[in-house]
Scaffold this active site. Structure first.
Site, PDB file in Angstrom:
ATOM      1  N   LYS A  35      24.736 -36.178  21.193  1.00  0.00           N
ATOM      2  CA  LYS A  35      24.271 -36.743  19.928  1.00  0.00           C
ATOM      3  C   LYS A  35      22.830 -36.311  19.658  1.00  0.00           C
ATOM      4  CE  LYS A  35      22.612 -41.085  21.946  1.00  0.00           C
ATOM      5  NZ  LYS A  35      22.717 -42.554  21.937  1.00  0.00           N
ATOM      6  N   ARG A 133      25.662 -55.324  20.494  1.00  0.00           N
ATOM      7  CA  ARG A 133      25.246 -54.377  19.467  1.00  0.00           C
ATOM      8  C   ARG A 133      26.521 -53.975  18.740  1.00  0.00           C
ATOM      9  NH1 ARG A 133      21.607 -49.425  21.527  1.00  0.00           N
ATOM     10  NH2 ARG A 133      23.658 -48.502  21.848  1.00  0.00           N
ATOM     11  N   TYR A 264      -8.595 -41.508  23.495  1.00  0.00           N
ATOM     12  CA  TYR A 264      -8.741 -42.850  22.960  1.00  0.00           C
ATOM     13  C   TYR A 264      -8.437 -43.917  24.006  1.00  0.00           C
ATOM     14  CZ  TYR A 264      -8.720 -40.433  18.478  1.00  0.00           C
ATOM     15  OH  TYR A 264      -9.010 -39.598  17.437  1.00  0.00           O
TER      16      TYR A 264
END
Length: 371
Positions: A35, A133, A264
């Site tokens: 997929k 689900r 950062y």
């Protein structure tokens, strides 16, 4: 505005090797999940490599993905399991694509498609055994089972399989895994009593295929493990080989002192004097998880270090020198220190004979998660 090219090289020999590892570990047939363009690796070449290596079937999320494989000449069994309203069930039936069903509404639409085309639909009952689900809910199961058995008796569908998705597969000893398997076994028994016994069952995802052979049933359904990512990092790499290597031009190389933070929030602190290389390209999360980045000094895992515009790699030196080429590349995050491990022995074809190179899009997009 342009950005430097990021090149992904996919080693189809690694795909073949990983399929063999999964088949051996589970002692079952393998449905290779391709997929989302084979998790960004290229659905058609990966599908063909997996099948050539012994995968029995292919799995995708959407019918459109399955039909694209058919159009590319892939004639192996393919199952698609996620369908939005209006899904092209007639096209799926015509192309002999297996359709996993999560509701009676989907079953009705597939039966209508079979009657319209005059071709019996190959279907899989996708049972919700605890993931909560997609899948047929427990309170809907009895009605669905009777309806699919009736459609089977009438010749509108053939019941190819029953399947479910594990919720805690990456925790091999979690009791829910065995509970879900027992619920799937019960669903298969219900269908058999109704005269519509499924041909096969499959439940095991990547982690279960590698750690729970008792859940293999007739076939395992691995996703990320096919591409070389370990699904349970704390248990090692299982002999899997990452199939993708990312490469990009280096924009800047600079020294960083021990104790200095990088990028950062200073999410990485240099444990010793080192050298960092700045790559003017962000690495999508899925690439960081699944891929290795080739550097001049070896293999390393790049980190975006919180930056939206660059990735970076650090080199450590065992000879007292620093900089590219002076030592093995190291992982650039504090949770995985030390030299990059050498890849395990390969059982598939050599990478030079089975590799493809792809240029990644300028805007990186993370792909869907594990199956």
């Amino acid at each position: 505005m342009t950005s430097p090219a990021l090149t992904a090289t996919v080693d189809l020999g690694a795909i073949a090797h990983n399929v063999d590892v999964l088949r051996t570990a589970s002692n079952a047939a393998v449905m290779a999940v391709v997929k989302a363009d084979a998790y960004g690796h290229g659905a058609v070449p990966v599908a063909k490599a997996a099948l050539a290596a012994g995968a029995a079937e292919l799995g995708v999320a959407h019918i459109t993905e399955a039909r694209a494989l058919r159009a590319a000449g892939v004639d192996a069994p393919i199952t698609a399991w996620l369908h939005a309203p209006g899904a092209d069930f007639e096209g799926a039936v015509t192309d002999h694509i297996g359709i996993a069903l999560s509701s009676s509404r989907q079953l009705d639409a597939v039966v209508a498609a079979a009657r319209a085309t005059g071709v019996a639909a190959s279907v899989t009952a996708k049972v919700d055994t605890g993931l909560n689900r997609s899948g047929i809910a427990a309170e809907e199961w009895d009605d669905f089972a009777e309806q699919v058995a009736k459609a089977h008796a009438e010749g509108a569908v053939t019941l190819r399989a029953v399947m479910c998705h594990l919720a805690r597969g990456d925790e091999p000893d979690h009791p829910l895994n065995s509970e879900q398997a027992a619920r799937l076994d019960a669903a298969a028994a219900d269908l058999a009593r109704l005269g519509a016994a499924p041909e096969i069952m499959h439940i095991a995802n990547s982690p279960a295929a590698l750690t729970r052979p008792d859940l293999a049933r007739d076939m395992v359904r691995p996703g990320v493990a096919v591409y070389g990512r370990t699904p349970v990092p704390e248990l090692g790499d299982f002999g899997l080989i990452p199939a993708m290597t990312l490469s990009a031009p280096v924009a800047l190389v600079k020294k960083v002192a021990a104790g200095a933070g990088v990028s950062y929030s200073h999410t990485w602190i240099a444990p010793h004097d080192t050298v960092v290389a700045v790559i003017p390209r962000v690495m999508p999360t899925a690439c960081r998880d699944c891929c290795r980045v080739a550097s001049r000094s070896g293999s390393a895992t790049a980190s975006s270090a919180g930056s939206a515009g660059s990735a970076w790699i650090s080199w450590s030196s065992t000879s007292g020198r620093t900089g590219p080429g002076s030592g093995r590349a190291t992982r650039s995050n504090s949770s995985a220190p030390g030299p990059a491990a050498a890849p395990p022995p390969r059982t598939g074809p050599t990478p030079s004979a089975r590799s493809t190179t792809r240029s990644c899009p300028r805007s990186a997009t993370a792909w869907s998660g594990a199956t």
